[in-house]
Design a protein around this motif. Structure first.
Motif, mmCIF file in Angstrom:
data_model
loop_
_atom_site.group_PDB
_atom_site.id
_atom_site.type_symbol
_atom_site.label_atom_id
_atom_site.label_comp_id
_atom_site.label_asym_id
_atom_site.label_seq_id
_atom_site.Cartn_x
_atom_site.Cartn_y
_atom_site.Cartn_z
ATOM 1 N N THR A 292 0.793 -1.029 -0.154
ATOM 2 C CA THR A 292 0.100 0.005 -0.030
ATOM 3 C C THR A 292 0.892 1.233 -0.076
ATOM 4 N N ILE A 293 1.809 1.013 0.767
ATOM 5 C CA ILE A 293 2.734 2.403 0.885
ATOM 6 C C ILE A 293 3.401 2.622 -0.649
ATOM 7 N N SER A 294 3.944 1.443 -1.057
ATOM 8 C CA SER A 294 4.698 1.630 -2.523
ATOM 9 C C SER A 294 3.530 1.887 -3.583
ATOM 10 N N LEU A 295 2.375 1.671 -3.485
ATOM 11 C CA LEU A 295 1.455 2.116 -4.488
ATOM 12 C C LEU A 295 0.929 3.508 -4.363
ATOM 13 N N ALA A 296 0.860 4.160 -3.092
ATOM 14 C CA ALA A 296 0.107 5.273 -2.573
ATOM 15 C C ALA A 296 1.303 6.633 -2.683
ATOM 16 N N GLY A 297 2.259 6.150 -2.185
ATOM 17 C CA GLY A 297 3.436 7.158 -2.236
ATOM 18 C C GLY A 297 3.090 8.186 -1.329
ATOM 19 N N GLN A 299 0.596 10.085 -0.983
ATOM 20 C CA GLN A 299 -0.821 10.145 -0.605
ATOM 21 C C GLN A 299 -0.901 9.180 0.660
ATOM 22 N N CYS A 300 0.089 8.693 1.249
ATOM 23 C CA CYS A 300 0.099 7.878 2.416
ATOM 24 C C CYS A 300 -0.218 8.985 3.586
ATOM 25 N N SER A 301 0.216 10.197 3.297
ATOM 26 C CA SER A 301 0.196 11.206 4.503
ATOM 27 C C SER A 301 -1.257 11.403 4.853
ATOM 28 N N ALA A 330 9.364 -0.768 7.804
ATOM 29 C CA ALA A 330 8.288 -0.636 7.217
ATOM 30 C C ALA A 330 7.808 1.075 7.630
ATOM 31 N N SER A 331 7.989 1.109 8.917
ATOM 32 C CA SER A 331 7.576 2.667 9.538
ATOM 33 C C SER A 331 8.671 3.619 8.951
ATOM 34 N N GLN A 332 9.660 3.222 8.736
ATOM 35 C CA GLN A 332 10.836 4.089 8.142
ATOM 36 C C GLN A 332 10.427 4.473 6.715
ATOM 37 N N ARG A 333 10.004 3.508 6.139
ATOM 38 C CA ARG A 333 9.578 3.523 4.656
ATOM 39 C C ARG A 333 8.132 4.275 4.605
ATOM 40 N N LEU A 334 7.178 4.275 5.549
ATOM 41 C CA LEU A 334 6.089 5.174 5.653
ATOM 42 C C LEU A 334 6.660 6.717 5.934
ATOM 43 N N ALA A 335 7.319 6.733 6.823
ATOM 44 C CA ALA A 335 7.760 8.269 7.114
ATOM 45 C C ALA A 335 8.416 8.659 5.879
ATOM 46 N N ALA A 336 9.289 8.045 4.913
ATOM 47 C CA ALA A 336 9.935 8.563 3.723
ATOM 48 C C ALA A 336 8.764 8.920 2.793
ATOM 49 N N ALA A 337 7.719 8.068 2.641
ATOM 50 C CA ALA A 337 6.944 8.301 1.621
ATOM 51 C C ALA A 337 5.854 9.548 2.117
ATOM 52 N N CYS A 338 5.906 9.801 3.198
ATOM 53 C CA CYS A 338 5.117 11.151 3.754
ATOM 54 C C CYS A 338 6.039 12.423 3.792
#
Length: 416
Positions: A292-297, A299-301, A330-338
């Motif tokens: 989901t993080i990879s797809l939304a980029g 927009q995860c914010s 994955a939390s680090q990846r989420l932070a980067a996406a946001c």
């Protein structure tokens, strides 16, 4: 006659001897209209249009098994036969049928690069006539292939999974009209005890995720994942298929709008999904979050707090240390996406509101409650300045659960 021939040749395409399979695929191809060398009997008499279609419905699923054969020569020969048969099918169509096929093909065509990582052995888009042919007879061949996914014998289930993958590769976006009847059997088969069957089913799900627009399949998959009455194995199988489809949609750069994203994350945050506490189930949930993080980029914010809540819960997993480490990554990846530098920034942003939400339900916690697990990891994830501001609420929650020996274990480990 063809209804007698098809059951007779099906076992032969799974024969251990390559020579037997080569002869079988050559015969099936020739019955469908592909040319055959003179030294192998030459070509059979041409079929009428009606007979050709009847033969296609019964024998094309058999021929398609050649696309996933272990022999490269059989795979290559099958691709050539399909191209030839597709052209003959196009020549037999009426003007009206040809117009319908062209319209369907246009709706299935994408300007995006061909997703070769999901479409083996096709490294490029197949001939349009081949795709038209499969799209044209799709309603007639899907029911029997899907039904075979539930057969008792492994060989029949494996052939059905292989065939389904090849059908989806050639059908493009056409399966979108059949999703309500496709996805549940696909989810069930994803949990097949035979590894090869499950492997091809997941590959088939990836092809669907790549070719069919996300808006068609996401609501259906969300319903399957969050269904309140679903058993744990059923829910886990749905997560497997959803993860595969999200991964493929991300690879081909499908877009997801805010409404779809919130629908997806809302299902993942449902009590039914968050109550999954076994490592294999949590691993599949983590895979869905990651994809989901990879797809939304960026927009995860919009849903970063909900996703971080899920990742905190997985970080608190007592069933697998490796899973907890993967959730932290994955939390680090989420932070980067946001657009944030680290998960500490996620904590600074969301911890105050998250701990307030947790405090509202503290009276209902047990030692197995997801929120009880989240509370311990939440405090450990906060940087010092954020943690200082949370101490009053954290102490209030801790005082509420300390009288209960089972629940207090989490609190005590948090402050140690």
């Amino acid at each position: 006659m063809v209804k007698v021939i098809a059951p007779a040749v099906k076992p032969l395409v799974s024969d251990r001897a390559s020579a037997v399979k080569e002869q079988c695929f050559a015969a099936v191809g020739s019955w469908l209209g592909a040319s055959r060398p003179a030294d192998r009997g030459g070509d059979p008499p041409p079929l009428s249009s009606a007979h050709h279609r009847a033969f296609l419905v019964e024998l094309l699923p058999v021929l398609l098994l050649g696309l996933t054969d272990e022999s490269s020569s059989i795979r290559d020969a099958t691709m050539l036969r399909l191209k030839e048969i597709g052209q003959m099918h196009a020549d037999m169509q009426s003007a009206d049928d040809r117009l319908k096929s062209n319209e369907l093909a246009s709706s299935s065509h994408s300007e995006a690069p061909w997703p070769a990582s999901f479409t083996h052995p096709f490294q490029a888009q197949p001939a349009a006539t081949t795709q038209h042919m499969v799209q044209d007879i799709l309603p007639a061949i899907l029911p029997s292939v899907v039904a075979d996914l539930r057969e008792w014998t492994i060989a029949l289930r494996l052939n059905a999974a292989r065939c389904l993958h090849s059908i989806f590769v050639l059908a493009g976006a056409a399966p979108s009209a059949h999703l309500p009847r496709l996805l549940n059997p696909l989810c069930s088969a994803a949990g097949d005890e035979e590894e090869q069957v499950a492997h091809y089913v997941v590959q088939a799900a990836q092809v669907l995720g790549a070719f069919v627009k996300l808006g068609h399949w996401l609501p259906l998959m969300v319903d399957s994942v969050a269904a309140p009455q679903a058993s744990v194995p059923t829910r886990v199988n749905a997560l497997v298929v959803l993860s595969a489809m999200l991964h493929a949609a991300g690879v081909v750069q499908q877009s997801v709008d805010s409404e779809q994203l919130m629908l997806l994350v809302g299902a993942l945050c449902s009590d039914a999904v968050r109550s999954l506490d076994q490592a294999p189930a949590q691993q599949q949930l983590l895979a869905v979050i990651y994809n989901t993080i990879s797809l939304a980029g960026g927009q995860c914010s919009l849903v970063s707090q909900q996703l971080w809540l899920l990742l905190l819960q997985l970080q608190a997993s007592e069933s697998s240390h490796e899973l907890a480490m993967q959730a932290a990554a994955a939390s680090q990846r989420l932070a980067a996406a946001c657009g944030q530098s680290s998960s500490a920034d996620l904590a600074a942003t969301h911890a105050p509101s998250l701990i307030s939400a947790l405090a509202q339900n503290v009276d209902t916690w047990t030692s197995y409650s997801p929120d009880c697990h989240v509370f311990s990891v939440l405090l450990l994830s906060c940087p010092g300045t954020t943690l200082s501001a949370l101490i009053p609420q954290a102490l209030q929650i801790t005082c509420s659960i300390l009288p209960d020996p089972e629940r207090s274990v989490k609190a005590e480990s948090t402050y140690c």
